[in-house]
Each structure stands twice: as C-alpha cells, then as structure tokens.
Write an enzyme that holds these catalytic residues in place. Structure first.
Site, PDB file in Angstrom:
ATOM      1  N   HIS A 130       0.850  -1.181   0.000  1.00  0.00           N
ATOM      2  CA  HIS A 130       0.000   0.000   0.000  1.00  0.00           C
ATOM      3  C   HIS A 130       0.891   1.237   0.000  1.00  0.00           C
ATOM      4  O   HIS A 130       2.060   1.180   0.392  1.00  0.00           O
ATOM      5  CB  HIS A 130      -0.901   0.018   1.226  1.00  0.00           C
TER       6      HIS A 130
ATOM      7  N   GLU B 217       1.046   3.810   1.926  1.00  0.00           N
ATOM      8  CA  GLU B 217       1.609   4.149   3.232  1.00  0.00           C
ATOM      9  C   GLU B 217       2.816   3.274   3.557  1.00  0.00           C
ATOM     10  O   GLU B 217       3.842   3.771   4.045  1.00  0.00           O
ATOM     11  CB  GLU B 217       0.558   3.962   4.342  1.00  0.00           C
TER      12      GLU B 217
ATOM     13  N   CYS C 140      -6.009   1.921   6.143  1.00  0.00           N
ATOM     14  CA  CYS C 140      -6.647   0.663   6.531  1.00  0.00           C
ATOM     15  C   CYS C 140      -5.993   0.146   7.819  1.00  0.00           C
ATOM     16  O   CYS C 140      -5.046   0.736   8.338  1.00  0.00           O
ATOM     17  CB  CYS C 140      -6.504  -0.370   5.404  1.00  0.00           C
TER      18      CYS C 140
ATOM     19  N   CYS D  79      -2.171  -0.621   7.473  1.00  0.00           N
ATOM     20  CA  CYS D  79      -1.353   0.584   7.392  1.00  0.00           C
ATOM     21  C   CYS D  79      -1.323   1.331   8.727  1.00  0.00           C
ATOM     22  O   CYS D  79      -0.279   1.837   9.141  1.00  0.00           O
ATOM     23  CB  CYS D  79      -1.850   1.478   6.267  1.00  0.00           C
TER      24      CYS D  79
END
Length: 163
Positions: free
Chosen positions: A67, A69, A97, A100
């Site tokens: 992701h 992040e 999420c 993360c």
C-alpha cells in the site's frame, strides 16, 4: 476528536504546508493510476522535508502489503536508517486501513494527514476509530479532509474507467 487534532496539527504546520504536502501525495496517486494501480499516494515529512514517498503497488509488485503508506514508510526508514520515524507526519490521499495504521504505530509516526475517507476499510474515523483506543502505548494525531475532493475524484475516475 478529528477537529481538535486538526487544530493541533495546524499549529505545527501552516495551511499552505498541509496543502503542499497533500499535493505531493496526490501527484504520487496519479502515478499509481497511470500504471493501473488504485490511485493512492503517500509522503512522509519531517522538519518540512520529504523523507519518504510511495504509491500503491500491490498489483505490479504482487505484494498485498504494498500500500502507499507502507511504501512511503519503507522509503523513509531506509533513508533515515531507522524504522522509528518519530516526529514525522504521513500524508496520504485516503484514510488508512488496519494494516497501514498498525505500521504507522510501529514506526511511531507522530501524525497522519489524509484526504478522503474510506467508508469500508478506513480505520481512523470510518470504521474502528483506532486513534481513539486507549490500549496502544503510542498516540497518532489525525487530520482528515485535506484536499479530500481531489483524492475522492481520483478514485472515482479510476474505478469508473474500469467499469
């Protein structure tokens, strides 16, 4: 809680700095869309300097953890040669999420600034409200809604083109 924290962060960063760094994250999100990834971008900033950049790469990297992040945290940790990123702010185009947010906690990120909410999987305000729980030994300040319309428009355009 988000409104109160917005005031705290705005005391640390000017509205112009918040806008600038979110603009950097939005540019990375656009790069992700160009290569067929969900358009999410992130930057890690400390002392008004970018120390990490990332955009979504789970498809191209065949990595479910890639992701935006996580990619930005990896980049920052590599640059500063420390997995602890104390005093840093992560700017991301969409609400983090669970995975993360956990990584942000482990990295000891001081604050997260995000654009659009993520009603299904966002855990800062949309679902679990993880910044508010009291069992963590670290606190992350949260600011939402910075250039939210642009972040949301990127996502909507990406998914509309896929349909």
């Amino acid at each position: 809680m988000v409104a109160r924290l917005r005031i705290a962060v705005r005391g640390l960063m000017t509205p112009e700095q918040l806008d600038y760094w979110m603009g950097e994250a939005l540019a990375l999100a656009s790069e992700a869309a160009v290569v067929g990834e969900v358009p999410v971008g992130a930057v890690v900033v400390r002392d008004d300097q970018c120390i990490g950049r990332g955009w979504n790469r789970p498809i191209s990297g065949q990595d479910p953890t890639a992701h935006a992040e996580i990619m930005a945290l990896r980049d920052a940790a590599s640059k500063v040669e420390n997995y602890r990123l104390t005093g840093a702010t992560l700017f991301v185009t969409i609400e983090p999420c669970t995975m993360c947010f956990g990584a942000l906690m482990h990295a000891r990120i001081a604050r997260v600034v995000y654009g659009a909410t993520e009603p299904r999987a966002g855990v800062c305000e949309s679902q679990l409200r993880l910044p508010e729980v009291d069992f963590y030994n670290h606190r992350i300040e949260v600011v939402s809604g910075i250039r939210a319309e642009e972040a949301s428009a990127l996502l909507k355009a990406f998914f509309a083109a896929r349909r």
